[in-house]
Each structure stands twice: as structure tokens, then as C-alpha cells.
Scaffold this motif. Structure first.
Motif, short mmCIF file in Angstrom:
data_model
loop_
_atom_site.label_atom_id
_atom_site.label_comp_id
_atom_site.label_asym_id
_atom_site.label_seq_id
_atom_site.Cartn_x
_atom_site.Cartn_y
_atom_site.Cartn_z
N LEU A 25 -7.42 6.31 -14.75
CA LEU A 25 -7.32 4.87 -15.23
C LEU A 25 -5.95 4.09 -14.90
O LEU A 25 -5.63 2.87 -14.69
CB LEU A 25 -7.56 4.92 -16.74
CG LEU A 25 -8.91 4.98 -17.15
CD1 LEU A 25 -9.01 5.52 -18.75
CD2 LEU A 25 -9.85 3.76 -17.07
N GLU A 65 0.57 3.02 -3.29
CA GLU A 65 -0.37 3.50 -4.06
C GLU A 65 -0.29 4.93 -4.07
O GLU A 65 0.69 5.59 -3.90
CB GLU A 65 -1.65 3.53 -2.73
CG GLU A 65 -2.31 2.16 -2.68
CD GLU A 65 -3.20 2.15 -1.49
OE1 GLU A 65 -3.46 3.22 -1.04
OE2 GLU A 65 -3.69 1.32 -1.24
N GLU A 121 -8.23 -6.92 -16.54
CA GLU A 121 -9.82 -5.97 -16.02
C GLU A 121 -10.86 -6.79 -16.67
O GLU A 121 -11.82 -6.20 -16.78
CB GLU A 121 -9.38 -4.98 -16.51
CG GLU A 121 -8.65 -3.97 -15.75
CD GLU A 121 -8.21 -2.48 -16.71
OE1 GLU A 121 -8.40 -1.77 -15.75
OE2 GLU A 121 -7.93 -2.50 -17.69
N ASN A 127 0.75 -1.24 0.08
CA ASN A 127 0.03 -0.08 -0.03
C ASN A 127 0.80 1.10 0.13
O ASN A 127 0.32 2.42 -0.39
CB ASN A 127 -0.94 -0.10 1.23
CG ASN A 127 -2.12 -0.67 0.91
OD1 ASN A 127 -2.29 -1.42 -0.02
ND2 ASN A 127 -2.90 -1.22 1.94
N ASN A 182 -5.79 3.42 -11.20
CA ASN A 182 -6.55 2.30 -11.16
C ASN A 182 -5.71 0.80 -11.33
O ASN A 182 -6.00 -0.08 -10.46
CB ASN A 182 -7.80 2.36 -12.10
CG ASN A 182 -9.11 2.21 -11.52
OD1 ASN A 182 -8.89 1.90 -10.41
ND2 ASN A 182 -10.19 2.33 -12.20
N GLU A 183 -5.29 0.86 -12.60
CA GLU A 183 -4.65 -0.32 -12.82
C GLU A 183 -3.55 -0.76 -12.34
O GLU A 183 -3.17 -1.81 -11.73
CB GLU A 183 -4.23 -0.27 -14.39
CG GLU A 183 -3.82 -1.62 -14.84
CD GLU A 183 -4.23 -1.92 -16.45
OE1 GLU A 183 -4.76 -0.76 -16.88
OE2 GLU A 183 -4.14 -2.99 -16.86
N ARG A 198 -2.45 -4.94 -5.63
CA ARG A 198 -3.50 -5.38 -4.89
C ARG A 198 -3.72 -6.58 -4.95
O ARG A 198 -4.84 -7.36 -4.42
CB ARG A 198 -4.78 -4.63 -4.61
CG ARG A 198 -4.44 -3.34 -3.91
CD ARG A 198 -5.87 -2.43 -3.87
NE ARG A 198 -5.34 -0.98 -3.33
CZ ARG A 198 -6.03 0.01 -3.03
NH1 ARG A 198 -7.45 -0.31 -3.54
NH2 ARG A 198 -5.87 1.00 -2.74
N HIS A 199 -3.28 -7.47 -5.93
CA HIS A 199 -3.46 -8.84 -6.33
C HIS A 199 -2.01 -9.59 -6.11
O HIS A 199 -1.15 -9.37 -6.86
CB HIS A 199 -4.12 -9.05 -7.52
CG HIS A 199 -5.56 -8.47 -7.71
ND1 HIS A 199 -5.98 -7.50 -8.17
CD2 HIS A 199 -6.61 -9.00 -7.10
CE1 HIS A 199 -7.24 -7.13 -7.87
NE2 HIS A 199 -7.77 -8.17 -7.48
N ASN A 205 -3.13 0.15 -8.99
CA ASN A 205 -3.81 -0.48 -7.85
C ASN A 205 -4.08 -1.89 -8.02
O ASN A 205 -4.00 -2.80 -7.20
CB ASN A 205 -5.17 0.25 -7.19
CG ASN A 205 -4.69 1.50 -6.62
OD1 ASN A 205 -3.55 1.92 -6.27
ND2 ASN A 205 -5.52 2.55 -6.74
N LEU A 206 -4.65 -2.38 -9.37
CA LEU A 206 -4.87 -3.66 -9.47
C LEU A 206 -3.76 -4.49 -9.44
O LEU A 206 -3.53 -5.70 -8.70
CB LEU A 206 -5.45 -3.72 -11.10
CG LEU A 206 -5.78 -5.20 -11.41
CD1 LEU A 206 -7.01 -5.05 -12.36
CD2 LEU A 206 -4.80 -5.97 -12.13
#
Lengths: 490, 236
Positions: free
Chosen positions: A263, A253, A329, A250, A266-267, A273-274, A269-270
Motif C-alpha cells: 500500500l 520507484e 485516492e 521513475n 502504491n501511494e 506519477r502525477h 507511485n501515486l
């Protein structure tokens, strides 16, 4: 116990090869063979050769192996900490059955022995023992040496799994571990205090005699620690892995202001976070060392192979992530395209993300300049080519994806959603610059070849508006098929 | 005020030999609350997807404020929707998700917070300002996030697929009030599909029954509508 082993075997088989395609199976088989053979050769031929050059009257083979043991132990624990799964999920299926909890714990620890890291280590340790220790020191000493090393191997496996469980969700501890490792490496740089030297003296002495048996303390310690920890945490709710090292990630981020950068954020963060994407990032960073093995060894100066390596080093993270550019996505596809997000913006964001990954890899790759200044030019040319052309090729190929990726599942060596196509698209990305380079080099020499590769990249970059439009137009045609594919549940 | 906001013209969609949608003509006026009911497989979601240009019609067209949805993307500016959990980006926190949706409409954080005020009692302090990711929320709370996000960015048309499902009873009633208020105050054209006949007759001024892809009834809501719907579904 036998049943448990059978179950985990079935789980492994059925997960990886579940409804797989033949092309993919072949490729995977090939990759496994490739790495197996590569490491075997490393252990059987390369390392003993290198070692022989360093063995003198005052430095025996044992001393030599002992010299690096401290590095091995700390970096191994760290690597395992991030990559080796400390699996506990499967326990859930069994805790309700009449199997003693102690037995389950033992099974879990036993199972953790069978992993990739241990296999690799064995492929190096065993040939080393056979080729160097045995002829120089005799059978008895060799067995002590082997016993010592295997103890460390088993100990490492157990202790790193313990750390992983203990520090789950505690990112300060994770950072502390990294700092300690860097510290040990840094001590090496201080004049007069050589951790290598200390390691050599201490372990060299230990390994060559019956004292090696004392190293048994290492796995025993690992066993006791894990046993105690697992006995104290027997309830399923304590097993939750969601917290894990998320806090560490984190820190990375970021948030955005504009539409396109939203966007990108967002990606990003994707990715952080996985598990699957995080592993991919870490794995890619290891790949930066690829050049260490390659440059100057198997290739001569200016060979076309170097372009191959350069493209890979500066682009691996982007390739690795980019081969599933749309599919990551996939599950959010309908939502994204019914929002106020226009297709061009969507692809602009993807391009920025790839450019960021490539740029970061490129910056790190500049360290190779210490090896040879020429490599900086090489990497700059490859970076330009990746950024200018390969990134758009990846965008283009992404419009042919139909399978969503299951982001929540697994991490390393997870091939869900992979098809042979993913490997095939990498070929033009790499072949093209090699051809350009060979053609130009033939007439104008090596540096002109670099220049040509770089220029093609820059030229293509200048056309980026056109590329984005082309990709978007192509996407418009494929959109419905993609959406339909992404809606299918695996 | 009789503008046609959504116009569906001889829309046909087949999957193989199965005809899943066949709507010769459907016009929805500005500010209308349009309810869609029908059994599973009747084509409700397919119709919604066609309106959002997520499936390709075999024939016919959809006009959203005179923009043909498969020709231009501008309809996205005035359309908000929530069909299923795929419309949520579930690795984000609710706050992040809302500000992302806001950004796609060029809204600042303060504007997002302002537009979410209506939903505060609906959220019950369980959504905003929490560290949890959307994927870790309960089904009901996920739904709330999706519905609220559909109303961000001053949309003029909002599509909601099964908004009442998975919500606890009091949230269902709150949602009814929210939908009624918003459609009146902001003059939003609303399309709502539901299996819950009571809710849909309460909220919607016009109700269409879909059956095997065809519109079999088109009713203006009056006190007898609920009875009529119940009879229809009992005898079908």
C-alpha cells in the motif's frame, strides 16, 4: 490576438474560482496578499539594507548585483524548468481555426511572460534599482542596468521554456542540468576560482554602460530557439506531455513485499506519477529553506516562533500531502475497500508514508545544525512531535474528506478540492506544540521546553496502536458518506 | 453442495424519497452463476455495492458466507469484484497492479503469473509486460485488467458489473468461455450484471430481472429464457 488573450483570462478565472467557497476565496486572497507584501518588503526594505552593508568604495551597487547574476540565471532556469508550465495544450483548441500558426506561437511566448517567477523578480529588481542604483549612479546608468536585467528576465523565461520543451521525456538532460547548476555552485567553493568574482567583474562592467544593450542577445536567442522548435513541432501528437520528465521520477520507484508496504509503495507511485503531487513534493523541498529567513532574524533565541518554524520545516511535506490523505485516492476508494485490504492496514500504510516524508524532511533539516547546534535539538523535538502526534491527527482528519482530487489536472497553485477546512486543520497541528513549549519554558527554560515537546510526541507514538484503532473505528462510521462523496464527479 | 454463499435479507435502500433497492429475500448458492439484468437505474449497481459494503442499507443485511458484511471485514478474503474503472488503480502498470492485488492476498509474483495464465489469450499480448500505465490503455483493455484482477487470490465469490461492455466482439466471446470455465473448475459463485441478454443467458444458470429496485422475475435458465427476457424488455 485579443480573443486569445480573453480566452486564457477566462480559463484562468474559471478554473481557479469555479464554484469555490467563500472561505477559501478569502484565504487565497489572504495568501496572495501575504506573499505579495512579503516579497515587496523583501525587495523594498530588507535587500537594500543588506546590500548597503556590503557596498564599499571598491564594490558599487552594480558590482554587488552583478555578483549574483550568474547564480540567478542558472538557478532561475532550473526552477522554471521544473515549475513553470510550458503549456501547449490550449493550442489544440486553436490550431484548427483560421489563425496563423506563427501568430499562435507569438501569443504563447507572450503569455509565458506573465508568470509568478517574473512577478517576484520584478518585485525585487525594481525597488533595488530605485533605492540603490539610481541615487549612486544616475538615471542613464540605471536605465542601462534595468535594461540588462529585464533582458535577462525575458531571456530566462524563453530559454527555460525551450529547455522544457526540448528535454521533455529526456531525463538524462534534466539530470545534466541539475549537475551543471550544482557544478557552478561548487566552483564557488574552490579556492581561488570564484564564480561570484568572475560574475562580478564581467557583469559589473556590462551593466554599468551601454554594453548592457548587448544582453538583448539573450532574449533574442531564446525567441529564435523557441520559434524554430515550435515551427518544427506543429502537430498535436508531438505535443503530448505524458512522457515528460516521468523517466526521471521513475528512478524513485520502489516495489514491496508485504501487504502494508504494498500500500505504501502504491501511494508513493501515486505521488511520483502525477504532476500535482510531484509539484507538491518539490514545493515542499523548497520550504525547507524557510528557516533560513526566520531563525535569528525575526525571532530571538528560544522564542515560541521557532517551534512554529521547526514544526513546519520537519513536517511541511507531510502536512501538505496529508491534508488530502484520503482524497488523493478518492477515485479508487470503492476498489480499495472492496479488495482484501483491511481498514487498519490501510491506515498503517498511511502512517508509514507520513512517517517517511517527515523522516526525510527531518534528515535534511539537520543541515541547520551548521547555523547553530541548538537547532538540531529543536528539530528533533519537532520531528518527534510531528511523528508521534501530528501524523495521527492528519490520519484522523482524513476521515472527514468527501471530495476526490483530480490528479490529472494542473500542478502548481491548483486548488481543486481544497476547502477552508484544509487550512483550519493545520492550526491545531501547530498551536499545540507551541502551547506546550511556552508553558514548560516559562518554568524550566528553553531546553526543557524542547524536551517536553519531544516527549509528548514520543509518548503519543507509543500509543500508536490505539490511535490507528481509533482512526479506523471513526472511519468505519464515515465510510459510506466518504464513498458517496468520492463517487461524485466534479 | 447446497450451501448458501450469499444471502440478502430484507434489504432496503432509499435516496431521499426514492426507493432504489427493496429485496425481501435472495439466496445464491455456491458455484451458481447469477445474472442480473435490468434497465438503467434498476438498482443493479446498488445491489452490488451493498454486497461489497460500499453503501449503507437503510434496513436489512447482507451475509457473505455467513459473515455480515457491514460487521466484519473477513468477507474481503473470499470476494473479488470489478464494478467500474474506480476499481483500477490507473497510475500503475498492469503488471504492477496485478502484483499489488496479489500482495493483498499474500501471493508471490509467481503465483500471480500462474493465476493469470487463463487470461493470456484474452489479453492478446497487449497488457502484460508493457510499460504503459493503465490510464493510457484503451477502455476495452482497462476492462480486461479489471476483470482479471477480480479473479486473483482464489476468490469464492466474484462480482462483475457489465463485464461485456466496451469489449470487442471476439473478446466478449472469450470472456464468456473464461467465466464458464472458471466457475466450473474453481467452483466460483459468480454475480454478473449485463445489458447484453444473449451473453447473460449463455453464461448464467439463473437470471433475475430488477426493475425500480425490486426483483420482478427470477428465472432458471432454459432454452426459452432469452425469448422471455426479450419479450419482457420489449413490453415494459
Amino acid at each position: 490576438m485579443l480573443q486569445l488573450i480573453k480566452h486564457s483570462f477566462l480559463a484562468a478565472i474559471r478554473r481557479r474560482f469555479k464554484r469555490g467557497e467563500w472561505g477559501l476565496k478569502l484565504l487565497l486572497g489572504f495568501l496572495i496578499m501575504y506573499f505579495g507584501v512579503a516579497f515587496f518588503l523583501l525587495g523594498w526594505l530588507v535587500l537594500p539594507e543588506l546590500a548597503k552593508q556590503n557596498i564599499t568604495d571598491s564594490v558599487s551597487a552594480i558590482d554587488l548585483s552583478a555578483r549574483f547574476i550568474i547564480f540567478y540565471v542558472v538557478s532561475d532556469i532550473l526552477m522554471r524548468f521544473f515549475f513553470q508550465p510550458a503549456s501547449s495544450v490550449e493550442l489544440r483548441h486553436y490550431v484548427l481555426l483560421p489563425i496563423s500558426y506563427r501568430k499562435l506561437i507569438h501569443y504563447m511566448m507572450g503569455r509565458s511572460m506573465f508568470n509568478f517567477f517574473n512577478l517576484l523578480a520584478l518585485l525585487i529588481i525594481l525597488p533595488f534599482a530605485y533605492k540603490l542604483i539610481l541615487p549612486n549612479h544616475g538615471a542613464l546608468t540605471t536605465s542601462f542596468w534595468l535594461f540588462g536585467f529585464l533582458s535577462i528576465l525575458v531571456g530566462n523565461t524563453l530559454i527555460s521554456a525551450y529547455f522544457k520543451r526540448l528535454f521533455a521525456g529526456n531525463f538524462r538532460a534534466a539530470i545534466l542540468m541539475i549537475v551543471v547548476v550544482i557544478g557552478i555552485f561548487a566552483v564557488e567553493l574552490i579556492e581561488g576560482v570564484s564564480s561570484l568574482h568572475i560574475s562580478e567583474k564581467v557583469f559589473g562592467f556590462v551593466f554599468s554602460g551601454p554594453l548592457a544593450i548587448a544582453l538583448l542577445a539573450f532574449p533574442v536567442l531564446g525567441y529564435l530557439l523557441q520559434h524554430r522548435f515550435l515551427m518544427q513541432h506543429r502537430y498535436a501528437e508531438q505535443w503530448q506531455e505524458s512522457g515528460e520528465d516521468q523517466r526521471f521520477w521513475n528512478l524513485l520507484e520502489f516495489s514491496a513485499k508485504g501487504k502494508v508496504s504494498a500500500l505504501v509503495a502504491n501511494e508513493w507511485n501515486l505521488m511520483i506519477r502525477h504532476k500535482r503531487t510531484r509539484t507538491l513534493l518539490l514545493f515542499s523541498s523548497i520550504f525547507l529553506f524557510y528557516g533560513m529567513i526566520f531563525y535569528n532574524r525575526t525571532t530571538g533565541e528560544g522564542s515560541a516562533m521557532e517551534i512554529f518554524v521547526g514544526i513546519f520545516i520537519t513536517g511541511f511535506a507531510a502536512f501538505n500531502y496529508g491534508q488530502f490523505l484520503g482524497a488523493w485516492e478518492g477515485r479508487y476508494f470503492d476498489g480499495i475497500f472492496s479488495r482484501n485490504i483491511f481498514i487498519e492496514d490501510f491506515y498503517r500504510a498511511k502512517f508509514r508514508l507520513l512517517a517517511g516524508l517527515m523522516g526525510f524532511s527531518y534528515l535534511l533539516s539537520l543541515v541547520y545544525g551548521f547555523m547553530e547546534i541548538r537547532l538540531i535539538y529543536l528539530h528533533t523535538a519537532c520531528f518527534a512531535f510531528n511523528l508521534g502526534l501530528n501524523s495521527f491527527l492528519l490520519l484522523f482528519f482524513s476521515t472527514y474528506q468527501r471530495k476526490p482530487l483530480d490528479l490529472s489536472a494542473g500542478s502548481a497553485f491548483n486548488y481543486q478540492g481544497t476547502s477552508a477546512l484544509q487550512f483550519l486543520i493545520l492550526i491545531p497541528l501547530i498551536i499545540l506544540p507551541i502551547f506546550i513549549y511556552i508553558a514548560v519554558k516559562m518554568f524550566f527554560g528553553m531546553y526543557a521546553g524542547y524536551l517536553a515537546v519531544g516527549l509528548v510526541g514520543l509518548l503519543s507514538l507509543a500509543l500508536s496502536r490505539l490511535w490507528i484503532k481509533g482512526v479506523s473505528d471513526n472511519f468505519r462510521e464515515k465510510k459510506y458518506v466518504m464513498a458517496d462523496g468520492f463517487r461524485q464527479k466534479e | 453442495m447446497n450451501e448458501i454463499y450469499l444471502k440478502i435479507d430484507s434489504a432496503v435502500k432509499n435516496y431521499g424519497k426514492n426507493e432504489v433497492l427493496n429485496i425481501p429475500s435472495l439466496e445464491i448458492k455456491r458455484g451458481a452463476c447469477f445474472g442480473l439484468v435490468g434497465n438503467n437505474g434498476a438498482g443493479k449497481t446498488t445491489l452490488f455495492r451493498a454486497i461489497l459494503d460500499l453503501i449503507q442499507l437503510d434496513n436489512g443485511k447482507v451475509l457473505s458466507k455467513d459473515i455480515q458484511v457491514d460487521q466484519k471485514e473477513e468477507w474481503k478474503r473470499h470476494t473479488g469484484s470489478f464494478l467500474d474503472e474506480g476499481f483500477l488503480i490507473d497510475y500503475l502498470r498492469p503488471d504492477e497492479f496485478f502484483s499489488f492485488v496479489g500482495l493483498t492476498h499474500g501471493m508471490e509474483k509467481t503465483a500471480v503469473a500462474e493465476q493469470l495464465e487463463v487470461f493470456e489469450p484474452f489479453f492478446k499480448d497487449e497488457i502484460l509486460g508493457h510499460k504503459k500505465y493503465i490510464r493510457d490503455l484503451s477502455k476495452g483493455n482497462q476492462k480486461k485488467v479489471g476483470i482479471a484482477a477480480a479473479f486473483l487470490g482464489q476468490p469464492e465469490i466474484v462480482l462483475l458489473d457489465e463485464p461485456f461492455a466496451n469489449l470487442d466482439p471476439s473478446s466478449q466471446f472469450q470472456l464468456r468461455e473464461i467465466i464458464k470455465t472458471l466457475s466450473k473448475e474453481r467452483d466460483i459463485t459468480m454475480l454478473i450484471s449485463s445489458h447484453d441478454l444473449t451473453h447473460v443467458t449463455d453464461v448464467c444458470s439463473r437470471i433475475v430481472i430488477l426493475e425500480k429496485g425490486k426483483m420482478v422475475k427470477d428465472l432458471q435458465t432454459n432454452p426459452q429464457t432469452l425469448q422471455e427476457l426479450e419479450t419482457f424488455f420489449q413490453t415494459i
